[in-house]
Design a protein around this motif. Structure first.
Motif, PDB file in Angstrom:
ATOM      1  N   ASP A  76       0.805  -1.215   0.000  1.00 30.82           N
ATOM      2  CA  ASP A  76       0.000   0.000   0.000  1.00 30.82           C
ATOM      3  C   ASP A  76       0.843   1.273   0.000  1.00 30.82           C
ATOM      4  OD1 ASP A  76      -2.326  -1.489   0.026  1.00 30.82           O
ATOM      5  OD2 ASP A  76      -2.459  -1.503   2.215  1.00 30.82           O
ATOM      6  N   GLY A  77       2.163   1.132  -0.025  1.00 29.90           N
ATOM      7  CA  GLY A  77       3.037   2.284  -0.072  1.00 29.90           C
ATOM      8  C   GLY A  77       3.431   2.863   1.273  1.00 29.90           C
ATOM      9  N   TRP A  78       3.090   2.223   2.376  1.00 33.50           N
ATOM     10  CA  TRP A  78       3.473   2.703   3.702  1.00 33.50           C
ATOM     11  C   TRP A  78       4.963   2.502   3.899  1.00 33.50           C
ATOM     12  CZ3 TRP A  78       0.451   5.673   6.500  1.00 33.50           C
ATOM     13  CH2 TRP A  78      -0.925   5.615   6.294  1.00 33.50           C
ATOM     14  N   GLN A  79       5.648   3.569   4.258  1.00 35.45           N
ATOM     15  CA  GLN A  79       7.097   3.552   4.458  1.00 35.45           C
ATOM     16  C   GLN A  79       7.411   3.473   5.952  1.00 35.45           C
ATOM     17  OE1 GLN A  79       9.237   3.793   1.842  1.00 35.45           O
ATOM     18  NE2 GLN A  79       7.652   4.139   0.327  1.00 35.45           N
ATOM     19  N   THR A 127       5.440   2.993  13.415  1.00 34.91           N
ATOM     20  CA  THR A 127       5.240   4.318  12.830  1.00 34.91           C
ATOM     21  C   THR A 127       5.586   4.219  11.344  1.00 34.91           C
ATOM     22  OG1 THR A 127       5.791   5.443  14.896  1.00 34.91           O
ATOM     23  CG2 THR A 127       5.915   6.744  12.876  1.00 34.91           C
ATOM     24  N   HIS A 128       4.618   4.557  10.499  1.00 39.70           N
ATOM     25  CA  HIS A 128       4.797   4.497   9.043  1.00 39.70           C
ATOM     26  C   HIS A 128       4.199   5.743   8.420  1.00 39.70           C
ATOM     27  CE1 HIS A 128       5.138   0.284  10.243  1.00 39.70           C
ATOM     28  NE2 HIS A 128       5.855   0.119   9.155  1.00 39.70           N
ATOM     29  N   LEU A 179       0.159   9.627   8.049  1.00 38.42           N
ATOM     30  CA  LEU A 179       1.030   9.132   9.106  1.00 38.42           C
ATOM     31  C   LEU A 179       0.230   8.138   9.930  1.00 38.42           C
ATOM     32  CD1 LEU A 179       3.740   9.343  10.664  1.00 38.42           C
ATOM     33  CD2 LEU A 179       2.655  11.141  12.038  1.00 38.42           C
ATOM     34  N   ARG A 180       0.798   6.944  10.110  1.00 40.88           N
ATOM     35  CA  ARG A 180       0.112   5.888  10.866  1.00 40.88           C
ATOM     36  C   ARG A 180       1.015   5.482  12.025  1.00 40.88           C
ATOM     37  NH1 ARG A 180      -1.658   0.776   7.511  1.00 40.88           N
ATOM     38  NH2 ARG A 180       0.589   0.444   7.436  1.00 40.88           N
ATOM     39  N   ARG A 203      -4.339   2.096  16.894  1.00 42.29           N
ATOM     40  CA  ARG A 203      -3.750   2.712  15.712  1.00 42.29           C
ATOM     41  C   ARG A 203      -4.361   4.089  15.493  1.00 42.29           C
ATOM     42  NH1 ARG A 203      -3.109  -0.761  10.535  1.00 42.29           N
ATOM     43  NH2 ARG A 203      -1.395  -1.499  11.804  1.00 42.29           N
ATOM     44  N   ALA A 204      -3.493   5.046  15.268  1.00 40.73           N
ATOM     45  CA  ALA A 204      -3.921   6.400  14.929  1.00 40.73           C
ATOM     46  C   ALA A 204      -3.381   6.712  13.537  1.00 40.73           C
ATOM     47  CB  ALA A 204      -3.378   7.396  15.944  1.00 40.73           C
ATOM     48  N   GLU A 205      -4.248   7.174  12.677  1.00 38.41           N
ATOM     49  CA  GLU A 205      -3.833   7.541  11.336  1.00 38.41           C
ATOM     50  C   GLU A 205      -4.231   8.988  11.081  1.00 38.41           C
ATOM     51  OE1 GLU A 205      -4.658   6.143   6.782  1.00 38.41           O
ATOM     52  OE2 GLU A 205      -4.533   4.590   8.326  1.00 38.41           O
TER      53      GLU A 205
END
Length: 169
Positions: free
Chosen positions: A13-16, A79-80, A90-91, A97-99
């Motif tokens: 999904d592209g989360w870094q 943290t991603h 920002l997740r 979980r906070a996004e």
């Protein structure tokens, strides 16, 4: 997406993730739990007139430090961030979980902050100031310095392109 990062560094999904060298700063930040954890048993031992309150303070400090290091590791690990055509996300967290989503149209300005430890490790904090209420900002700590600069430049460029699109012809 950020082409400079290898494909193995992000999920489908592209989360870094944050860089591995940022883990040390998260662990150091977690050590802040040691002092309060030492003071509570010290104060209780003093209030209850227990012999050897230093032992209780040391035990509390060790437990607090262990908890802080564990918590710092978890914060780093979960943290991603992601940048896509719509904006920045920002997740944080696993269980709770906070996004945070910042649409590119809400970006007002961007700051890069680098403390001495972050400079030593080649890291930076990207601060995205948003439109809306006073003091609205999203801070992304311990990004790779080059990634933080690319994110800042890309978000600024997207913001500038949006402003150009809104201008009357």
């Amino acid at each position: 997406m950020n082409a400079a990062l290898p494909a193995a560094d992000h999920d489908a999904d592209g989360w870094q993730p944050l860089p591995r060298r940022a883990r040390a700063l998260f662990l150091l930040g977690g050590l802040g739990f040691a002092l309060p954890a030492a003071l509570v048993p010290l104060l209780l031992a003093g209030a209850l007139d227990l012999a050897g309150p230093g032992r209780y303070a040391l035990a509390g400090a060790l437990l607090g430090a262990a908890f802080g290091v564990w918590r710092g590791d978890r914060a780093w690990r979960y943290t991603h961030w992601r940048l896509d055509a719509d904006g920045f996300s920002l997740r944080r967290g696993r269980l709770w979980r906070a996004e945070t989503r910042v649409p590119q149209s809400r970006v007002q300005h961007l700051d890069l902050r680098r403390g001495p430890l972050q400079r030593r490790y080649g890291l930076a904090t990207l601060v995205i100031h948003t439109a809306g209420t006073r003091h609205s900002a999203v801070a992304v700590p311990c990004l790779d310095a080059a990634d933080a600069e690319r994110l800042r430049d890309r978000l600024a460029r997207q913001r500038d392109e949006d402003d150009d699109d809104d201008a009357p012809a």
